[in-house]
Motif scaffolding. Structure first.
Motif, PDB file in Angstrom:
ATOM      1  N   TRP A  45       0.843  -1.201   0.000  1.00 14.14           N
ATOM      2  CA  TRP A  45       0.000   0.000   0.000  1.00 14.14           C
ATOM      3  C   TRP A  45       0.880   1.255   0.000  1.00 14.14           C
ATOM      4  N   LYS A  46       1.946   1.189   0.817  1.00 20.27           N
ATOM      5  CA  LYS A  46       2.858   2.323   0.941  1.00 20.27           C
ATOM      6  C   LYS A  46       3.620   2.582  -0.368  1.00 20.27           C
ATOM      7  N   GLU A  47       4.107   1.501  -0.970  1.00 17.50           N
ATOM      8  CA  GLU A  47       4.810   1.629  -2.256  1.00 17.50           C
ATOM      9  C   GLU A  47       3.875   2.185  -3.335  1.00 17.50           C
ATOM     10  N   TYR A  48       2.653   1.711  -3.295  1.00 18.17           N
ATOM     11  CA  TYR A  48       1.637   2.180  -4.238  1.00 18.17           C
ATOM     12  C   TYR A  48       1.439   3.695  -4.105  1.00 18.17           C
ATOM     13  N   LEU A  49       1.292   4.150  -2.885  1.00 19.11           N
ATOM     14  CA  LEU A  49       1.090   5.582  -2.648  1.00 19.11           C
ATOM     15  C   LEU A  49       2.300   6.389  -3.099  1.00 19.11           C
TER      16      LEU A  49
END
Ligand SMILES: [Zn+2]
Length: 73
Positions: A45-49
């Motif tokens: 999720w963090k990488e996506y953001l």
């Protein structure tokens, strides 16, 4: 202020922490995450953001929401 968007001074939408623009962007971010996961394989999720924020094609509303979410991620 309870009645204002988490990210700007606009009024919050019902059942959302965001105004109409930021809540729409938040919806798009959530809808696209599974698609990105399919495309990139393992993607947190963090990488996506972080990817959304870096991507020049990302709209301003989406960037603002992604930055806000990233602080909490
Ligand atoms: Zn807003």
């Amino acid at each position: 202020m309870l009645d204002t968007c988490n990210l700007c001074e606009r009024k919050k939408e019902k059942d959302s922490d965001y105004c109409i623009y930021h809540s729409e962007a938040f919806k798009i971010i959530n809808e696209k995450f599974p698609l990105w996961k399919d495309a990139f394989g393992e993607l947190s999720w963090k990488e996506y953001l972080e990817n959304l924020i870096k991507n020049s094609a990302t709209g301003q509303w989406i960037k603002e929401v992604a930055e806000g979410l990233l602080k909490k991620a």
